[in-house]
Design a protein around this motif. Structure first.
Motif, PDB file in Angstrom:
ATOM      1  N   MET A   1       0.829  -1.215   0.000  1.00 57.12           N
ATOM      2  CA  MET A   1       0.000   0.000   0.000  1.00 57.12           C
ATOM      3  C   MET A   1       0.861   1.262   0.000  1.00 57.12           C
ATOM      4  N   ALA A   2       1.974   1.247   0.721  1.00 57.35           N
ATOM      5  CA  ALA A   2       2.856   2.414   0.748  1.00 57.35           C
ATOM      6  C   ALA A   2       3.489   2.641  -0.625  1.00 57.35           C
ATOM      7  N   SER A   3       3.913   1.580  -1.271  1.00 50.24           N
ATOM      8  CA  SER A   3       4.519   1.742  -2.602  1.00 50.24           C
ATOM      9  C   SER A   3       3.458   2.048  -3.659  1.00 50.24           C
ATOM     10  N   GLU A   4       2.248   1.564  -3.443  1.00 46.92           N
ATOM     11  CA  GLU A   4       1.172   1.796  -4.404  1.00 46.92           C
ATOM     12  C   GLU A   4       0.811   3.274  -4.509  1.00 46.92           C
ATOM     13  N   THR A   5       0.982   4.001  -3.444  1.00 50.90           N
ATOM     14  CA  THR A   5       0.672   5.430  -3.446  1.00 50.90           C
ATOM     15  C   THR A   5       1.436   6.147  -4.553  1.00 50.90           C
ATOM     16  N   PHE A   6       2.693   5.776  -4.742  1.00 50.51           N
ATOM     17  CA  PHE A   6       3.517   6.427  -5.768  1.00 50.51           C
ATOM     18  C   PHE A   6       3.356   5.779  -7.129  1.00 50.51           C
ATOM     19  N   THR A   7       3.290   4.460  -7.163  1.00 53.58           N
ATOM     20  CA  THR A   7       3.200   3.779  -8.465  1.00 53.58           C
ATOM     21  C   THR A   7       1.844   3.968  -9.107  1.00 53.58           C
ATOM     22  N   ASP A   8       0.818   4.204  -8.317  1.00 55.45           N
ATOM     23  CA  ASP A   8      -0.516   4.434  -8.880  1.00 55.45           C
ATOM     24  C   ASP A   8      -0.509   5.632  -9.822  1.00 55.45           C
ATOM     25  N   LEU A   9       0.217   6.660  -9.466  1.00 51.81           N
ATOM     26  CA  LEU A   9       0.261   7.859 -10.298  1.00 51.81           C
ATOM     27  C   LEU A   9       0.947   7.607 -11.634  1.00 51.81           C
ATOM     28  N   LEU A  10       1.905   6.689 -11.634  1.00 48.67           N
ATOM     29  CA  LEU A  10       2.703   6.471 -12.836  1.00 48.67           C
ATOM     30  C   LEU A  10       2.135   5.423 -13.784  1.00 48.67           C
ATOM     31  N   ILE A  11       1.591   4.347 -13.245  1.00 49.45           N
ATOM     32  CA  ILE A  11       1.195   3.244 -14.127  1.00 49.45           C
ATOM     33  C   ILE A  11      -0.287   2.902 -14.082  1.00 49.45           C
ATOM     34  N   SER A  12      -1.115   3.736 -13.493  1.00 52.18           N
ATOM     35  CA  SER A  12      -2.545   3.428 -13.424  1.00 52.18           C
ATOM     36  C   SER A  12      -3.221   3.511 -14.785  1.00 52.18           C
ATOM     37  N   TRP A  13      -2.567   4.075 -15.765  1.00 55.71           N
ATOM     38  CA  TRP A  13      -3.144   4.188 -17.100  1.00 55.71           C
ATOM     39  C   TRP A  13      -3.013   2.898 -17.902  1.00 55.71           C
ATOM     40  N   LEU A  14      -2.214   1.947 -17.421  1.00 55.71           N
ATOM     41  CA  LEU A  14      -2.050   0.679 -18.129  1.00 55.71           C
ATOM     42  C   LEU A  14      -3.364  -0.097 -18.151  1.00 55.71           C
ATOM     43  N   PRO A  15      -3.640  -0.802 -19.263  1.00 54.73           N
ATOM     44  CA  PRO A  15      -4.870  -1.599 -19.307  1.00 54.73           C
ATOM     45  C   PRO A  15      -4.821  -2.732 -18.277  1.00 54.73           C
TER      46      PRO A  15
ATOM     47  N   TYR B   1      -6.000  -2.281 -12.582  1.00 56.14           N
ATOM     48  CA  TYR B   1      -6.743  -2.531 -11.352  1.00 56.14           C
ATOM     49  C   TYR B   1      -7.079  -4.014 -11.188  1.00 56.14           C
ATOM     50  N   GLU B   2      -7.305  -4.701 -12.268  1.00 58.85           N
ATOM     51  CA  GLU B   2      -7.565  -6.140 -12.191  1.00 58.85           C
ATOM     52  C   GLU B   2      -6.305  -6.895 -11.739  1.00 58.85           C
ATOM     53  N   VAL B   3      -5.152  -6.497 -12.245  1.00 58.66           N
ATOM     54  CA  VAL B   3      -3.886  -7.120 -11.839  1.00 58.66           C
ATOM     55  C   VAL B   3      -3.604  -6.823 -10.368  1.00 58.66           C
ATOM     56  N   LYS B   4      -3.882  -5.606  -9.964  1.00 59.88           N
ATOM     57  CA  LYS B   4      -3.669  -5.236  -8.560  1.00 59.88           C
ATOM     58  C   LYS B   4      -4.581  -6.063  -7.642  1.00 59.88           C
ATOM     59  N   MET B   5      -5.821  -6.249  -8.028  1.00 61.30           N
ATOM     60  CA  MET B   5      -6.748  -7.049  -7.238  1.00 61.30           C
ATOM     61  C   MET B   5      -6.301  -8.513  -7.205  1.00 61.30           C
ATOM     62  N   ALA B   6      -5.840  -9.038  -8.317  1.00 61.91           N
ATOM     63  CA  ALA B   6      -5.350 -10.418  -8.359  1.00 61.91           C
ATOM     64  C   ALA B   6      -4.111 -10.575  -7.473  1.00 61.91           C
ATOM     65  N   PHE B   7      -3.250  -9.568  -7.432  1.00 51.43           N
ATOM     66  CA  PHE B   7      -2.064  -9.615  -6.586  1.00 51.43           C
ATOM     67  C   PHE B   7      -2.445  -9.664  -5.112  1.00 51.43           C
ATOM     68  N   VAL B   8      -3.423  -8.870  -4.710  1.00 50.24           N
ATOM     69  CA  VAL B   8      -3.864  -8.869  -3.314  1.00 50.24           C
ATOM     70  C   VAL B   8      -4.487 -10.211  -2.961  1.00 50.24           C
ATOM     71  N   ILE B   9      -5.252 -10.780  -3.865  1.00 52.23           N
ATOM     72  CA  ILE B   9      -5.830 -12.108  -3.617  1.00 52.23           C
ATOM     73  C   ILE B   9      -4.718 -13.152  -3.524  1.00 52.23           C
ATOM     74  N   TRP B  10      -3.706 -13.046  -4.363  1.00 50.29           N
ATOM     75  CA  TRP B  10      -2.565 -13.960  -4.304  1.00 50.29           C
ATOM     76  C   TRP B  10      -1.844 -13.841  -2.962  1.00 50.29           C
ATOM     77  N   LEU B  11      -1.698 -12.595  -2.461  1.00 52.44           N
ATOM     78  CA  LEU B  11      -1.075 -12.404  -1.153  1.00 52.44           C
ATOM     79  C   LEU B  11      -1.891 -13.082  -0.050  1.00 52.44           C
ATOM     80  N   LEU B  12      -3.186 -12.964  -0.142  1.00 51.30           N
ATOM     81  CA  LEU B  12      -4.085 -13.403   0.919  1.00 51.30           C
ATOM     82  C   LEU B  12      -4.385 -14.897   0.890  1.00 51.30           C
ATOM     83  N   SER B  13      -4.304 -15.513  -0.258  1.00 46.14           N
ATOM     84  CA  SER B  13      -4.738 -16.890  -0.427  1.00 46.14           C
ATOM     85  C   SER B  13      -3.912 -17.870   0.420  1.00 46.14           C
ATOM     86  N   PRO B  14      -4.599 -18.763   1.147  1.00 46.93           N
ATOM     87  CA  PRO B  14      -3.862 -19.760   1.929  1.00 46.93           C
ATOM     88  C   PRO B  14      -3.229 -20.837   1.039  1.00 46.93           C
TER      89      PRO B  14
END
Length: 128
Positions: free
Chosen positions: A14-28, A31-44
């Motif tokens: 989340m701390a790094s996302e604050t800065f990277t969101d401004l730079l790469i949020s325009w990529l297609p 947000y779906e990749v970011k959500m998949a990454f969080v699910i990957w982090l959380l998945s047992p």
């Protein structure tokens, strides 16, 4: 321990996302990749947070442990000094306000006492 690893990795994300969101949020599909990454982090099943913590975060923290401990000691000392300084300043302000309120109310009290003349005091009925 698993949840501790998750929350530490997620906080860093989340701390790094604050800065990277401004730079790469325009990529297609960003947000779906970011959500998949969080699910990957959380998945047992994937244990992504444990993997990232053990490979990257823990070795970095272990190398910097002495620096972190020294920083915490300095922060504790400065925090104590700052609390004392603000406490003294607060007490001084409170004392000044109390003295000012007392002097203002003393003037009002003296004005009320002066409004009674000796004649007013003599006319009060005497109690036995």
């Amino acid at each position: 321990v698993r949840w501790m690893m998750y929350w530490i990795v997620f906080a860093l994300f989340m701390a790094s996302e604050t800065f990277t969101d401004l730079l790469i949020s325009w990529l297609p599909f960003y947000y779906e990749v970011k959500m998949a990454f969080v699910i990957w982090l959380l998945s047992p099943y994937t244990r992504g947070a444990s993997l990232l913590y053990r490979r990257f975060v823990h070795p970095t923290l272990a190398r910097r442990e002495k620096d972190i401990d020294a920083f915490l000691v300095r922060a504790r000392e400065r925090g104590y000094e700052t609390a004392l300084r603000f406490g003294k300043r607060g007490l001084n302000l409170a004392a000044t306000a109390a003295v000012q309120a007392a002097t203002k109310s003393q003037g009002a009290l003296a004005g009320r006492l002066r409004s009674f003349s000796m004649q007013d005091l003599r006319s009060l009925p005497e109690q036995a």
